[in-house]
Scaffold this motif. Structure first.
Motif, PDB file in Angstrom:
ATOM      1  N   HIS A 186      55.003 110.289 106.692  1.00 40.56           N
ATOM      2  CA  HIS A 186      53.995 111.342 106.848  1.00 40.56           C
ATOM      3  C   HIS A 186      52.579 110.775 106.823  1.00 40.56           C
ATOM      4  O   HIS A 186      51.670 111.318 107.439  1.00 40.56           O
ATOM      5  N   LEU A 187      52.401 109.682 106.102  1.00 44.91           N
ATOM      6  CA  LEU A 187      51.067 109.101 105.947  1.00 44.91           C
ATOM      7  C   LEU A 187      50.564 108.425 107.217  1.00 44.91           C
ATOM      8  O   LEU A 187      49.400 108.041 107.303  1.00 44.91           O
ATOM      9  N   TYR A 188      51.424 108.307 108.200  1.00 47.51           N
ATOM     10  CA  TYR A 188      51.042 107.682 109.471  1.00 47.51           C
ATOM     11  C   TYR A 188      50.908 108.716 110.588  1.00 47.51           C
ATOM     12  O   TYR A 188      50.955 108.386 111.772  1.00 47.51           O
ATOM     13  N   LYS A 189      50.737 109.986 110.187  1.00 46.32           N
ATOM     14  CA  LYS A 189      50.539 111.097 111.123  1.00 46.32           C
ATOM     15  C   LYS A 189      49.358 111.924 110.629  1.00 46.32           C
ATOM     16  O   LYS A 189      48.952 111.828 109.479  1.00 46.32           O
ATOM     17  N   ALA A 190      48.829 112.775 111.524  1.00 47.44           N
ATOM     18  CA  ALA A 190      47.751 113.693 111.127  1.00 47.44           C
ATOM     19  C   ALA A 190      48.274 114.620 110.038  1.00 47.44           C
ATOM     20  O   ALA A 190      49.454 114.955 110.019  1.00 47.44           O
ATOM     21  N   PRO A 191      47.479 115.012 109.100  1.00 44.68           N
ATOM     22  CA  PRO A 191      46.039 114.803 108.952  1.00 44.68           C
ATOM     23  C   PRO A 191      45.671 113.478 108.274  1.00 44.68           C
ATOM     24  O   PRO A 191      44.496 113.145 108.157  1.00 44.68           O
ATOM     25  N   PHE A 192      46.673 112.718 107.857  1.00 43.92           N
ATOM     26  CA  PHE A 192      46.400 111.486 107.106  1.00 43.92           C
ATOM     27  C   PHE A 192      45.704 110.420 107.951  1.00 43.92           C
ATOM     28  O   PHE A 192      44.974 109.600 107.422  1.00 43.92           O
ATOM     29  N   THR A 193      45.921 110.438 109.250  1.00 43.13           N
ATOM     30  CA  THR A 193      45.342 109.423 110.125  1.00 43.13           C
ATOM     31  C   THR A 193      43.990 109.835 110.711  1.00 43.13           C
ATOM     32  O   THR A 193      43.398 109.074 111.476  1.00 43.13           O
ATOM     33  N   ASP A 194      43.514 111.015 110.365  1.00 43.19           N
ATOM     34  CA  ASP A 194      42.253 111.504 110.941  1.00 43.19           C
ATOM     35  C   ASP A 194      41.064 110.597 110.639  1.00 43.19           C
ATOM     36  O   ASP A 194      40.127 110.521 111.427  1.00 43.19           O
ATOM     37  N   ARG A 195      41.092 109.917 109.511  1.00 40.85           N
ATOM     38  CA  ARG A 195      39.983 109.030 109.123  1.00 40.85           C
ATOM     39  C   ARG A 195      40.389 107.564 109.061  1.00 40.85           C
ATOM     40  O   ARG A 195      39.655 106.727 108.562  1.00 40.85           O
ATOM     41  N   GLY A 196      41.594 107.264 109.523  1.00 41.58           N
ATOM     42  CA  GLY A 196      42.087 105.893 109.487  1.00 41.58           C
ATOM     43  C   GLY A 196      43.493 105.854 108.929  1.00 41.58           C
ATOM     44  O   GLY A 196      44.038 106.868 108.512  1.00 41.58           O
ATOM     45  N   LEU A 197      44.070 104.667 108.928  1.00 43.43           N
ATOM     46  CA  LEU A 197      45.427 104.488 108.410  1.00 43.43           C
ATOM     47  C   LEU A 197      45.396 104.171 106.920  1.00 43.43           C
ATOM     48  O   LEU A 197      44.423 103.606 106.414  1.00 43.43           O
ATOM     49  N   ILE A 198      46.479 104.487 106.239  1.00 42.16           N
ATOM     50  CA  ILE A 198      46.588 104.196 104.812  1.00 42.16           C
ATOM     51  C   ILE A 198      46.334 102.714 104.544  1.00 42.16           C
ATOM     52  O   ILE A 198      45.731 102.347 103.538  1.00 42.16           O
ATOM     53  N   ASP A 199      46.753 101.866 105.479  1.00 36.39           N
ATOM     54  CA  ASP A 199      46.566 100.419 105.340  1.00 36.39           C
ATOM     55  C   ASP A 199      45.084 100.033 105.311  1.00 36.39           C
ATOM     56  O   ASP A 199      44.734  98.963 104.817  1.00 36.39           O
ATOM     57  N   ASP A 200      44.229 100.907 105.842  1.00 31.29           N
ATOM     58  CA  ASP A 200      42.787 100.660 105.820  1.00 31.29           C
ATOM     59  C   ASP A 200      42.171 100.982 104.456  1.00 31.29           C
ATOM     60  O   ASP A 200      41.086 100.506 104.151  1.00 31.29           O
ATOM     61  N   PHE A 201      42.852 101.806 103.675  1.00 32.76           N
ATOM     62  CA  PHE A 201      42.296 102.295 102.413  1.00 32.76           C
ATOM     63  C   PHE A 201      42.874 101.622 101.177  1.00 32.76           C
ATOM     64  O   PHE A 201      42.217 101.544 100.145  1.00 32.76           O
ATOM     65  N   PHE A 202      44.147 101.199 101.265  1.00 31.52           N
ATOM     66  CA  PHE A 202      44.846 100.692 100.096  1.00 31.52           C
ATOM     67  C   PHE A 202      45.492  99.341 100.388  1.00 31.52           C
ATOM     68  O   PHE A 202      45.849  99.047 101.522  1.00 31.52           O
ATOM     69  N   THR A 203      45.681  98.564  99.328  1.00 33.07           N
ATOM     70  CA  THR A 203      46.359  97.273  99.449  1.00 33.07           C
ATOM     71  C   THR A 203      47.862  97.502  99.602  1.00 33.07           C
ATOM     72  O   THR A 203      48.370  98.596  99.343  1.00 33.07           O
ATOM     73  N   ASP A 204      48.571  96.457  99.997  1.00 30.76           N
ATOM     74  CA  ASP A 204      50.029  96.554 100.105  1.00 30.76           C
ATOM     75  C   ASP A 204      50.653  96.927  98.767  1.00 30.76           C
ATOM     76  O   ASP A 204      51.606  97.704  98.718  1.00 30.76           O
ATOM     77  N   GLU A 205      50.119  96.397  97.687  1.00 27.55           N
ATOM     78  CA  GLU A 205      50.652  96.699  96.352  1.00 27.55           C
ATOM     79  C   GLU A 205      50.431  98.170  95.998  1.00 27.55           C
ATOM     80  O   GLU A 205      51.314  98.823  95.428  1.00 27.55           O
ATOM     81  N   GLU A 206      49.276  98.706  96.332  1.00 29.19           N
ATOM     82  CA  GLU A 206      48.989 100.115  96.046  1.00 29.19           C
ATOM     83  C   GLU A 206      49.872 101.037  96.898  1.00 29.19           C
ATOM     84  O   GLU A 206      50.365 102.056  96.402  1.00 29.19           O
ATOM     85  N   ILE A 207      50.107 100.641  98.136  1.00 29.06           N
ATOM     86  CA  ILE A 207      50.987 101.421  99.009  1.00 29.06           C
ATOM     87  C   ILE A 207      52.406 101.410  98.450  1.00 29.06           C
ATOM     88  O   ILE A 207      53.092 102.433  98.451  1.00 29.06           O
ATOM     89  N   GLU A 208      52.836 100.288  97.927  1.00 32.14           N
ATOM     90  CA  GLU A 208      54.169 100.213  97.316  1.00 32.14           C
ATOM     91  C   GLU A 208      54.243 101.102  96.078  1.00 32.14           C
ATOM     92  O   GLU A 208      55.263 101.741  95.827  1.00 32.14           O
ATOM     93  N   GLU A 209      53.177 101.162  95.292  1.00 29.95           N
ATOM     94  CA  GLU A 209      53.132 102.065  94.134  1.00 29.95           C
ATOM     95  C   GLU A 209      53.321 103.511  94.588  1.00 29.95           C
ATOM     96  O   GLU A 209      54.061 104.271  93.949  1.00 29.95           O
ATOM     97  N   LEU A 210      52.665 103.893  95.662  1.00 30.14           N
ATOM     98  CA  LEU A 210      52.827 105.249  96.193  1.00 30.14           C
ATOM     99  C   LEU A 210      54.259 105.484  96.649  1.00 30.14           C
ATOM    100  O   LEU A 210      54.834 106.548  96.389  1.00 30.14           O
ATOM    101  N   ARG A 211      54.848 104.495  97.301  1.00 27.28           N
ATOM    102  CA  ARG A 211      56.238 104.617  97.776  1.00 27.28           C
ATOM    103  C   ARG A 211      57.180 104.916  96.600  1.00 27.28           C
ATOM    104  O   ARG A 211      58.045 105.791  96.690  1.00 27.28           O
ATOM    105  N   VAL A 212      56.990 104.225  95.490  1.00 23.88           N
ATOM    106  CA  VAL A 212      57.824 104.440  94.304  1.00 23.88           C
ATOM    107  C   VAL A 212      57.604 105.846  93.753  1.00 23.88           C
ATOM    108  O   VAL A 212      58.556 106.550  93.404  1.00 23.88           O
ATOM    109  N   VAL A 213      56.358 106.283  93.691  1.00 24.27           N
ATOM    110  CA  VAL A 213      56.055 107.628  93.197  1.00 24.27           C
ATOM    111  C   VAL A 213      56.688 108.676  94.099  1.00 24.27           C
ATOM    112  O   VAL A 213      57.290 109.640  93.619  1.00 24.27           O
ATOM    113  N   PHE A 214      56.596 108.504  95.420  1.00 20.68           N
ATOM    114  CA  PHE A 214      57.175 109.478  96.348  1.00 20.68           C
ATOM    115  C   PHE A 214      58.689 109.557  96.185  1.00 20.68           C
ATOM    116  O   PHE A 214      59.273 110.636  96.218  1.00 20.68           O
TER     117      PHE A 214
END
Length: 103
Positions: free
Chosen positions: A61-89
């Motif tokens: 979902h994070l790679y589709k609108a509305p999340f991509t309207d201002r850029g990709l998640i990879d532009d905002f967070f590090t790989d480690e932070e993205i992995e933290e979100l994956r675990v939480v989800f």
């Protein structure tokens, strides 16, 4: 960023929001200590809104609108932070399932 579950809305989305409070807020607390940019804060707000509406979220979902309207998640967070979100989800989806269906 705390989401609470009121008695009248404790269906699947309500249970997910309760899980969100414990999961995403703990990640958020660690990130706040490091300092969040306004773009990161906006992105996390979008996540909270999506989960409050739908009860759960997947990384795709994070790679589709509305999340991509201002850029990709990879532009905002590090790989480690993205992995933290994956675990939480993943945890959130598990907690969002009614106990009799999760077994």
């Amino acid at each position: 960023m705390t989401v609470s579950c009121q008695a009248s809305v404790c269906g699947r989305p309500g249970r997910a929001a309760t899980g969100l409070a414990g999961g995403l807020s703990s990640v958020n607390s660690a990130w706040i200590e490091r300092g969040l940019t306004s773009r990161q804060t906006h992105f996390l707000d979008l996540i909270v809104d999506f989960i409050a509406k739908n009860g759960w979220i997947r990384m795709q979902h994070l790679y589709k609108a509305p999340f991509t309207d201002r850029g990709l998640i990879d532009d905002f967070f590090t790989d480690e932070e993205i992995e933290e979100l994956r675990v939480v989800f993943r945890t959130l989806r598990t907690r969002a399932e009614p106990a009799d269906l999760a077994a």
